[in-house]
Write an enzyme that holds these catalytic residues in place. Structure first.
Site, PDB file in Angstrom:
ATOM      1  CB  SER A 124      -0.965  -0.037   1.190  1.00  0.00           C
ATOM      2  OG  SER A 124      -1.971   0.929   1.069  1.00  0.00           O
TER       3      SER A 124
ATOM      4  CG  ASP B 247      -6.513  -3.594  -3.798  1.00  0.00           C
ATOM      5  OD1 ASP B 247      -7.337  -2.698  -3.510  1.00  0.00           O
ATOM      6  OD2 ASP B 247      -5.298  -3.487  -3.573  1.00  0.00           O
TER       7      ASP B 247
ATOM      8  CG  HIS C  86      -5.764  -2.095  -0.102  1.00  0.00           C
ATOM      9  ND1 HIS C  86      -4.912  -2.015  -1.184  1.00  0.00           N
ATOM     10  CD2 HIS C  86      -5.176  -1.354   0.887  1.00  0.00           C
ATOM     11  CE1 HIS C  86      -3.868  -1.264  -0.877  1.00  0.00           C
ATOM     12  NE2 HIS C  86      -4.006  -0.850   0.368  1.00  0.00           N
TER      13      HIS C  86
END
Length: 370
Positions: free
Chosen positions: A152, A315, A348
């Site tokens: 991320s 995601d 995610h």
């Protein structure tokens, strides 16, 4: 604790410098918090930098005390015999500037006023975080990084490192990342910001730490948490179950997914500073690998090291297509870039929830670097 890094200590370094930020403003002096795991080899060639996500910290593995029940956030990845093997590698994780977990951020004392920065803290970009990390590595005498691994926001840091310090970086592993934050992701952060701004206790950032805008921050975190999940993961965990505490026709009754979001939001208030949350969200929104470059090609041309990229099928925050755009351009530039789309239902958060699905691929990649 045979497979653990054991008891670890967060260290702090003060830098009597002023870092010029992408905004043109100066920030300093600086404090950076960091932890290390494993031993540095004789020629300092075994360093892996682990870069944390949005509300992460330097405590990536091990325990701070014997009584600790919760190890570092990536403890399943870092330790003896694990993929980030502390018997082979020297693992370093530093807290980013802008955070509230030991490095200089909005809660820090502004030396010019002797009061907390609050909203006088300058707006940051991920590139600024990386330049601050470079100060730390210089201080530690580390001139080369075997790899940089991050998910991320950590993936963004890995990319920035490879572009702006190519002479130091021997490989990167961006996980669940993006080259530029999408309008949809920005819009979700905008809702989170408004949740905080509308809390009367926020007081334009001048709240007292003991009286934070708890309702606003809890709602903001809930908005963010939705984007970390997926429809399938919510179905698997909650379905449409109604809370057993409430009657179905109780106007204030809640579904289990609602109670889950409430719990996570309220729990987060005790763990993170509101202004830091907002500043890091702004840094995420501003992220664009092409910033101050004429094109994506010009930016990625600077990456000289092998790279391993992971995206996750469910995601929807940083979609696989966003990773694939970067990989495709790197391959067009004849760069060594390997890409794997991991099938996972956990959105995610897949990179944290199901690391076993990509650990073998990561291990093979790191083995080839030695």
């Amino acid at each position: 604790m045979d497979n653990s890094t054991g008891i670890v200590t967060t260290k702090y370094v003060d830098f009597d410098v002023e870092l010029r930020l992408e905004s043109g403003r100066l920030l300093g002096p600086l404090t950076l918090a960091y932890e290390t795991y494993g031993k540095l080899n004789q020629d300092a060639s075994n360093v892996i930098l682990v870069a944390h996500a949005w509300t992460g910290n330097a405590h990536a593995a091990g325990l701070h005390t014997e009584e600790d029940r919760k190890p570092g956030w990536w403890d399943n990845m870092i330790g003896p015999g694990k993929v980030l093997d502390t018997d082979r590698y020297y693992i370093l994780c530093s807290n980013t500037i802008g955070s509230c977990k030991g490095s200089t951020g909005p809660t820090s004392i502004n030396p010019r006023t002797q009061r907390p920065y609050r909203l006088s803290f300058p707006v940051l970009m991920v590139r600024d975080m990386v330049r601050a990390q470079k100060l730390l590595l210089d201080h530690l005498g580390i001139k080369s990084l075997l790899s940089i691994v991050g998910g991320s926001m950590g993936a963004m840091q890995a990319i920035e490192w490879a572009i702006h310090f190519p002479e130091m970086v021997r490989s990167i592993v961006p996980i669940a990342g993006t080259g530029r934050t999408s309008p949809m992701a920005i819009s979700l952060n905008a809702l989170a910001r408004q949740a905080v701004f509308n809390d009367p206790l926020w007081k334009k950032g001048n709240y007292q730490p003991e009286h934070p805008p708890a309702d606003g921050l809890a709602l903001a975190r809930a908005v963010g948490h939705i984007s970390f999940l997926s429809d399938v993961s919510m179905q698997l965990k909650f379905e449409r179950r109604f809370s057993v505490r409430d009657g179905m026709f109780d106007f204030f009754g809640k579904f289990e997914i609602e109670r889950y979001l409430d719990y996570n939001g309220k729990n987060f208030v005790d763990q993170f500073d509101t202004n830091s949350f907002l500043y890091l969200a702004k840094a995420l929104d501003l992220y664009d690998v092409t910033w101050n470059f004429d094109s994506l090609s010009e930016a990625l041309e600077r990456i000289n090291c092998p790279s391993l990229w992971f995206a996750f099928s469910s995601d929807w925050l940083y979609t696989p297509q966003q990773t694939e755009e970067l990989v495709t351009e790197l391959q067009r530039l004849n760069k060594t870039a390997d890409y794997h789309l991991i099938d996972s239902d956990y959105g995610h958060d897949s990179f944290l929830v199901e690391p076993e699905k990509y650990i073998p691929l990561l291990k093979t990649f790191l083995d080839q670097l030695d």
